[in-house]
Design a protein around this motif. Structure first.
Motif, PDB file in Angstrom:
ATOM      1  N   ALA A 176       0.837  -1.214   0.000  1.00  0.00           N
ATOM      2  CA  ALA A 176       0.000   0.000   0.000  1.00  0.00           C
ATOM      3  C   ALA A 176       0.865   1.254   0.000  1.00  0.00           C
ATOM      4  CB  ALA A 176      -0.944  -0.008   1.193  1.00  0.00           C
ATOM      5  N   GLU A 177       1.932   1.256   0.779  1.00  0.00           N
ATOM      6  CA  GLU A 177       2.833   2.414   0.822  1.00  0.00           C
ATOM      7  C   GLU A 177       3.554   2.591  -0.519  1.00  0.00           C
ATOM      8  OE1 GLU A 177       4.331   2.634   5.401  1.00  0.00           O
ATOM      9  OE2 GLU A 177       5.065   0.955   4.192  1.00  0.00           O
ATOM     10  N   PHE A 178       3.969   1.482  -1.097  1.00  0.00           N
ATOM     11  CA  PHE A 178       4.656   1.549  -2.390  1.00  0.00           C
ATOM     12  C   PHE A 178       3.707   2.094  -3.459  1.00  0.00           C
ATOM     13  CE2 PHE A 178       6.655   0.228  -6.285  1.00  0.00           C
ATOM     14  CZ  PHE A 178       8.012   0.259  -6.011  1.00  0.00           C
ATOM     15  N   ASP A 179       2.479   1.576  -3.497  1.00  0.00           N
ATOM     16  CA  ASP A 179       1.481   2.068  -4.457  1.00  0.00           C
ATOM     17  C   ASP A 179       1.216   3.550  -4.247  1.00  0.00           C
ATOM     18  OD1 ASP A 179       1.331  -0.522  -5.427  1.00  0.00           O
ATOM     19  OD2 ASP A 179      -0.621  -0.951  -4.531  1.00  0.00           O
ATOM     20  N   ALA A 217       1.931   9.216  -5.836  1.00  0.00           N
ATOM     21  CA  ALA A 217       2.508  10.530  -5.555  1.00  0.00           C
ATOM     22  C   ALA A 217       3.426  10.971  -6.690  1.00  0.00           C
ATOM     23  CB  ALA A 217       3.261  10.505  -4.225  1.00  0.00           C
ATOM     24  N   ALA A 218       4.184  10.033  -7.245  1.00  0.00           N
ATOM     25  CA  ALA A 218       5.050  10.354  -8.384  1.00  0.00           C
ATOM     26  C   ALA A 218       4.217  10.775  -9.590  1.00  0.00           C
ATOM     27  CB  ALA A 218       5.936   9.156  -8.728  1.00  0.00           C
ATOM     28  N   LEU A 219       3.129  10.053  -9.845  1.00  0.00           N
ATOM     29  CA  LEU A 219       2.250  10.418 -10.969  1.00  0.00           C
ATOM     30  C   LEU A 219       1.627  11.790 -10.756  1.00  0.00           C
ATOM     31  CD1 LEU A 219       0.575   6.954 -11.517  1.00  0.00           C
ATOM     32  CD2 LEU A 219       2.048   8.159 -13.163  1.00  0.00           C
ATOM     33  N   ALA A 220       1.322  12.127  -9.516  1.00  0.00           N
ATOM     34  CA  ALA A 220       0.723  13.431  -9.214  1.00  0.00           C
ATOM     35  C   ALA A 220       1.695  14.578  -9.478  1.00  0.00           C
ATOM     36  CB  ALA A 220       0.248  13.464  -7.768  1.00  0.00           C
ATOM     37  N   ARG A 221       2.985  14.291  -9.558  1.00  0.00           N
ATOM     38  CA  ARG A 221       3.996  15.323  -9.834  1.00  0.00           C
ATOM     39  C   ARG A 221       4.080  15.680 -11.319  1.00  0.00           C
ATOM     40  NH1 ARG A 221       9.570  14.357  -7.357  1.00  0.00           N
ATOM     41  NH2 ARG A 221       9.701  16.551  -7.929  1.00  0.00           N
TER      42      ARG A 221
END
Length: 121
Positions: A8-11, A16-20
């Motif tokens: 879950a943390e990795f996903d 979060a990376a995609l949101a950047r």
């Protein structure tokens, strides 16, 4: 060594990376899915010790022709190699972002060399 992060943390770190991704580029990310897999399975012609952090599978945006229908492209982020590669949670989160941006760059047709020049590789 390595850094542990549950699924879950990795996903969430991938999200979060995609949101950047800047909105003007994110709007162009159509017909592409981003998935997390545990390990990369080398192709028969590859060195069996090949360990990728991520991979883009598809036709880059710069090479697409208008098609009525096509399967979605895929960006795959590999949990195992990333967690083994990083020594801290901060480094892992950073490498997840670099990996996602690198593979998104391939979707947009950016070469491996140029991605490295831009700091995404």
């Amino acid at each position: 060594m390595g850094t542990w992060m549950d699924e879950a943390e990795f996903d969430a770190a991938v999200d979060a990376a995609l949101a950047r991704i800047p909105d003007e580029l994110a709007r162009l990310l159509t017909n592409v899915v981003v998935v997390v897999e545990d390990e990369y399975e080398p192709q028969p012609w590859e060195d069996p010790d090949t360990e990728l952090l991520g991979v883009y599978e598809g036709i880059p945006l710069t090479e697409r022709a208008e098609m009525a229908w096509q399967l979605p492209d895929r960006i795959v982020v590999f949990r195992g190699p990333l967690t083994r590669h990083c020594r801290s949670r901060a480094e892992l989160e950073h490498e997840i972002t670099v990996t996602v941006m690198h593979e998104v760059g391939h979707f947009f047709g950016i070469s491996e060399e140029r991605l490295h020049e831009l700091g995404w590789g």
